[in-house]
Design an enzyme around this catalytic site. Structure first.
Site, PDB file in Angstrom:
ATOM      1  N   ASP A 232     127.299 -24.145  43.591  1.00 20.20           N
ATOM      2  CA  ASP A 232     126.666 -22.940  43.055  1.00 20.20           C
ATOM      3  C   ASP A 232     127.594 -22.301  42.016  1.00 20.20           C
ATOM      4  O   ASP A 232     128.815 -22.497  42.061  1.00 20.20           O
ATOM      5  CB  ASP A 232     126.406 -21.962  44.207  1.00 20.20           C
ATOM      6  CG  ASP A 232     125.479 -20.826  43.806  1.00 20.20           C
ATOM      7  OD1 ASP A 232     124.858 -20.910  42.727  1.00 20.20           O
ATOM      8  OD2 ASP A 232     125.364 -19.862  44.586  1.00 20.20           O
ATOM      9  N   GLU A 233     127.025 -21.533  41.079  1.00 18.31           N
ATOM     10  CA  GLU A 233     127.799 -20.811  40.056  1.00 18.31           C
ATOM     11  C   GLU A 233     128.797 -21.741  39.357  1.00 18.31           C
ATOM     12  O   GLU A 233     129.975 -21.416  39.181  1.00 18.31           O
ATOM     13  CB  GLU A 233     128.543 -19.626  40.690  1.00 18.31           C
ATOM     14  CG  GLU A 233     127.674 -18.648  41.446  1.00 18.31           C
ATOM     15  CD  GLU A 233     126.809 -17.769  40.550  1.00 18.31           C
ATOM     16  OE1 GLU A 233     126.803 -17.996  39.318  1.00 18.31           O
ATOM     17  OE2 GLU A 233     126.136 -16.871  41.069  1.00 18.31           O
TER      18      GLU A 233
ATOM     19  N   GLN B 147     126.064 -16.960  31.578  1.00 24.73           N
ATOM     20  CA  GLN B 147     126.625 -15.944  32.471  1.00 24.73           C
ATOM     21  C   GLN B 147     128.068 -16.261  32.869  1.00 24.73           C
ATOM     22  O   GLN B 147     128.548 -15.797  33.894  1.00 24.73           O
ATOM     23  CB  GLN B 147     125.774 -15.799  33.731  1.00 24.73           C
ATOM     24  CG  GLN B 147     124.375 -15.267  33.464  1.00 24.73           C
ATOM     25  CD  GLN B 147     123.634 -14.944  34.744  1.00 24.73           C
ATOM     26  OE1 GLN B 147     123.900 -13.953  35.430  1.00 24.73           O
ATOM     27  NE2 GLN B 147     122.675 -15.784  35.087  1.00 24.73           N
TER      28      GLN B 147
ATOM     29  N   ARG C 138     120.500  -7.423  34.617  1.00 28.55           N
ATOM     30  CA  ARG C 138     120.546  -6.776  35.939  1.00 28.55           C
ATOM     31  C   ARG C 138     119.323  -5.889  36.142  1.00 28.55           C
ATOM     32  O   ARG C 138     118.996  -5.518  37.266  1.00 28.55           O
ATOM     33  CB  ARG C 138     121.797  -5.897  36.088  1.00 28.55           C
ATOM     34  CG  ARG C 138     123.149  -6.568  35.976  1.00 28.55           C
ATOM     35  CD  ARG C 138     123.264  -7.795  36.835  1.00 28.55           C
ATOM     36  NE  ARG C 138     122.945  -8.988  36.056  1.00 28.55           N
ATOM     37  CZ  ARG C 138     122.649 -10.169  36.589  1.00 28.55           C
ATOM     38  NH1 ARG C 138     122.607 -10.318  37.896  1.00 28.55           N
ATOM     39  NH2 ARG C 138     122.373 -11.211  35.820  1.00 28.55           N
TER      40      ARG C 138
ATOM     41  N   LYS D  13     117.735 -19.475  41.733  1.00 28.68           N
ATOM     42  CA  LYS D  13     118.662 -20.598  41.898  1.00 28.68           C
ATOM     43  C   LYS D  13     119.087 -20.794  43.348  1.00 28.68           C
ATOM     44  O   LYS D  13     119.239 -21.934  43.795  1.00 28.68           O
ATOM     45  CB  LYS D  13     119.876 -20.427  41.009  1.00 28.68           C
ATOM     46  CG  LYS D  13     120.841 -19.330  41.421  1.00 28.68           C
ATOM     47  CD  LYS D  13     122.068 -19.319  40.532  1.00 28.68           C
ATOM     48  CE  LYS D  13     123.021 -18.207  40.934  1.00 28.68           C
ATOM     49  NZ  LYS D  13     123.571 -18.382  42.283  1.00 28.68           N
ATOM     50  N   THR D  14     119.275 -19.707  44.091  1.00 27.95           N
ATOM     51  CA  THR D  14     119.697 -19.843  45.487  1.00 27.95           C
ATOM     52  C   THR D  14     118.618 -20.541  46.301  1.00 27.95           C
ATOM     53  O   THR D  14     118.906 -21.384  47.166  1.00 27.95           O
ATOM     54  CB  THR D  14     120.006 -18.462  46.092  1.00 27.95           C
ATOM     55  OG1 THR D  14     121.003 -17.806  45.289  1.00 27.95           O
ATOM     56  CG2 THR D  14     120.517 -18.591  47.520  1.00 27.95           C
TER      57      THR D  14
END
Length: 718
Positions: free
Chosen positions: A218-219, A249, A604, A34-35
């Site tokens: 973002d997020e 998330q 993770r 995503k970044t």
């Protein structure tokens, strides 16, 4: 025109990057890049001439993420990012308020209160109002104030249906009045004050709406109500918002995050395109299958399915331990085995739901001589000695900052006792002035008076002598004149604190070299570097960062693990009432949030995932007997390899017991261990009825599940 940086994108990533000008929702799964997509979207918009850097606003949740975005952007394109606004919600609001402080009703040099400073301010207000801290705990009041601000509410907006809430609102109002008088703002105030400014000032609002034609977030799943309203206000009717997030998330409801913002965004912004980034570049297939299977049990989600072409990988390892100590010993053995096989300790993480679980793990690691680090420990700008030094700097920058004044006026000690400070506060309250102003004109006698006059003279001298020095030199002068270094040097045990104070000088030097004064709307002088540094320190202190160090095993809560990845992950304490946590069961949507938290924990892991639970665990000084977490039953058994214990996975898959619940006045609760004279040790899995009709369902270790009437069963709590 061909853009080389687009060639490495998968079809969904490319579609997201090259969308036409419109508001869009990018559902970006864990490890889906995503970044990269967010960064290349900016690069694409600029290189295709759709917008200049001046017209872009990019919102991240940490300063680290903002810096990473700018670094990647510079690598992708040879562009000057100076005109671009990239930062956190708080950082961007701070920037806007600095540029328009007059319109916002703030002094040019307003200071930012971090959480501890805010708590101290709340306590001062409560003391002035003679409010009992036992009845109104200051931290509870602090959360009440911040929580309401994050909902966009002032004290006057609160509907107080009971005396307790009315009193809390009164404290809130007095606190706001005190902050306004001192010229300070807490974190929630930055966003609320900025939102209020844009709401009432149509000219200013239109200016920024026309400037920021493209807003990227973002997020997005972590935004709270006020952040969403701020974005909506800034976008206006014509702004294009590119929202990147993952509803699966969303794990910060306790901080005010509202997962429903994603669905609201789709409706409010008339989103025509949802792009799902489902290809995962982090984890192997079995890990992703486990995550997908688990999260499907949540009803309130937009839906996606992670996949990878890297193969299934290793099975997920499940361990059942008789005790929490045995669980810790197993983990130590596995860590040592992985280390022998060449895996670095820093590539392994031990995750737990509650901080209380770490003690046994730490003891086992210490006994084995394995170096470890608790991620998210006390951060640099939160350390006691740094807070003291910053308070001196704050008084220099703004003498009317009562919180900073009280922190250091008698530290190191100058003979100014509590009673003398109370007298000073009374004088300040009666005159409607700050403590600094009261100190300059109040003739206190004796040692306290001499100490107070000495403090005022020292600050005056520092303000005069430091005005033409570099930032690092200013910090050095303050550390020397205040006596902080000398104070900590007296005790060899405090050597680390002296090193930290020296590091503050280094931090100031670095900031000095990187600082670029921000533009001001009214042509007034830019923010002095000291005030800018103090704002920077407060913003940094509000983040959740870890510090570097030697190769060491990583210990952390699952919340702290979000955004990180490791080759091997151990998820510990998978027991009902612990994970999912019993407190979450009392909240609306709590179980779904706990499941999202488990989803984050699973994703993770890159190569190897361990799941473990204990039949008994010492928590808060009591032995607790637990049942395996329902989350284990939600993972397909074909993905699991049992590596110890006697957990009957197939049988557990069919169990549909209740969630941990309150005892309904019986004195017993789900998840509680009990002893029966005939059936032995067991754990309560259900409660029903009251009084003489109350009964419990107990899963006994040796004789299975039985319903027992409490009036006759004579159960002994464990």
């Amino acid at each position: 025109m061909t853009h080389a940086y687009l060639s490495g994108l998968n079809p969904e990533q490319r579609e997201a990057v090259t969308l036409p000008r419109q508001s869009a929702l990018i559902l970006a799964g864990a490890g889906s890049g995503k970044t990269r997509v967010l960064t290349l979207r900016i690069a694409y918009l600029i290189q295709t001439g759709q917008v200049s850097p001046h017209g872009i606003l990019a919102v991240t949740f940490t300063n680290k993420a903002a810096r990473e975005m700018l670094t990647r952007l510079s690598a992708a394109l040879p562009i000057n990012t100076r005109g671009m606004w990239v930062g956190t919600f708080h950082g961007l609001c701070n920037r806007l308020l600095r540029a328009h402080h007059r319109e916002a009703g703030l002094p040019a040099l307003f200071q930012i209160l971090d959480s501890q400073d805010q708590l101290a301010a709340v306590k001062r207000v409560m003391k002035a109002l003679n409010i009992d801290e036992e009845k109104y705990p200051p931290r509870q009041v602090q959360h009440f104030i911040s929580g309401n601000k994050e909902q966009g509410l002032r004290a006057s907006d609160i509907e107080a249906y009971d005396p307790h809430t009315r009193r809390m609102a009164e404290i809130f109002a007095a606190y706001d009045e005190q902050c306004q008088k001192e010229g300070v703002a807490d974190f929630a105030e930055l966003l609320l004050r900025c939102y209020e400014l844009l709401s009432r000032d149509e000219g200013l609002r239109r200016h920024y709406q026309q400037r920021f034609r493209y807003i990227l977030v973002d997020e997005f799943q972590d935004t709270n109500r006020l952040q969403y309203l701020w974005l909506k206000l800034l976008a206006g009717d014509e702004g294009a918002v590119f929202a990147v997030g993952d509803d699966d998330q969303s794990i910060y409801a306790f901080r005010g995050a509202r997962v429903g913002n994603m669905a609201d965004f789709e409706r409010d912004f008339q989103v025509e395109k949802i792009v799902r980034l489902e290809r995962n570049y982090r984890s192997q297939g079995n890990i992703l299958e486990a995550a997908n299977a688990l999260i499907r049990h949540n009803a309130e989600r937009l839906g996606k399915n992670l996949w990878t072409d890297e193969g299934e990988g290793e099975p997920i390892r499940l361990f059942e331990a008789p005790t929490d100590r045995a669980e810790a010993d197993f983990i130590v053995e596995e860590v040592e085995a992985l280390q022998r096989d060449g895996m670095a300790l820093s590539d392994m993480a031990l995750l737990y739901r509650s901080n209380a679980q770490s003690r046994v793990l730490e003891h086992a690691l210490f006994s084995a001589g394995l170096p470890y680090r608790v991620y998210g420990g006390l951060r640099f700008f939160e350390r006691q000695e740094i807070k003291h030094a910053l308070a001196y700097l704050r008084v220099m920058a703004n003498p009317n900052d009562d919180g900073a004044f009280l922190r250091v006026v008698n530290f190191p000690t100058r003979g100014i006792g509590a009673r003398s400070l109370e007298q000073l506060q009374e004088v300040a309250a009666e005159g409607g002035v700050s403590l600094w102003q009261a100190a300059r004109h109040t003739p206190l006698g004796g040692k306290a008076g001499a100490g107070l006059r000495g403090f005022v003279q020292m600050i005056d001298l520092l303000r005069d002598t430091c005005s033409h020095l570099s930032l690092a030199e200013q910090v050095e002068q303050v550390l020397a004149a205040s006596g902080l270094v000398e104070h900590y040097q007296k005790d060899k045990q405090e050597a680390e604190r002296v090193e930290n104070l020296n590091e503050l000088v280094n931090a100031a030097a670095v900031f000095d070299g990187e600082y670029e004064p921000e533009e001001t709307a009214d042509g007034s002088p830019p923010l002095p570097i000291l005030a800018a540094f103090l704002a920077h320190a407060s913003l940094e202190a509000g983040e959740h960062q870890a510090e570097g160090g030697q190769d060491a095993l990583q210990l952390m809560t699952v919340h702290s693990a979000k955004g990180l990845e490791f080759r091997a992950v151990f998820i510990t304490g998978l027991e009902e009432g612990l994970f999912p946590h019993e407190n979450a069961m009392m909240d609306d949507g709590g179980l779904e949030e706990e499941r999202r938290l488990m989803y984050v924990a699973i994703t993770r892991a890159r190569q190897r995932l361990y799941l473990s639970f204990a039949q008994s665990r010492m928590l808060h000084g009591q032995m607790r007997y637990g049942l395996a977490s329902r989350f284990l039953r939600e993972i397909p058994s074909g993905l699991i390899k049992q590596v110890g214990g006697g957990y009957d996975y197939g049988e557990a898959m069919e169990w549909t017991g209740p969630a941990p619940a309150a005892s309904n006045g019986t004195g017993f609760a789900v998840g509680q261990g009990v002893m029966h004279a005939k059936f032995g040790i067991g754990v309560i899995v259900n409660c029903e009825g009251r009084g003489a009709d109350a009964r419990v369902q107990v899963n006994f270790r040796d004789s299975g599940v039985k319903w027992l009437a409490l009036e006759y069963a004579k159960l002994t709590p464990l």
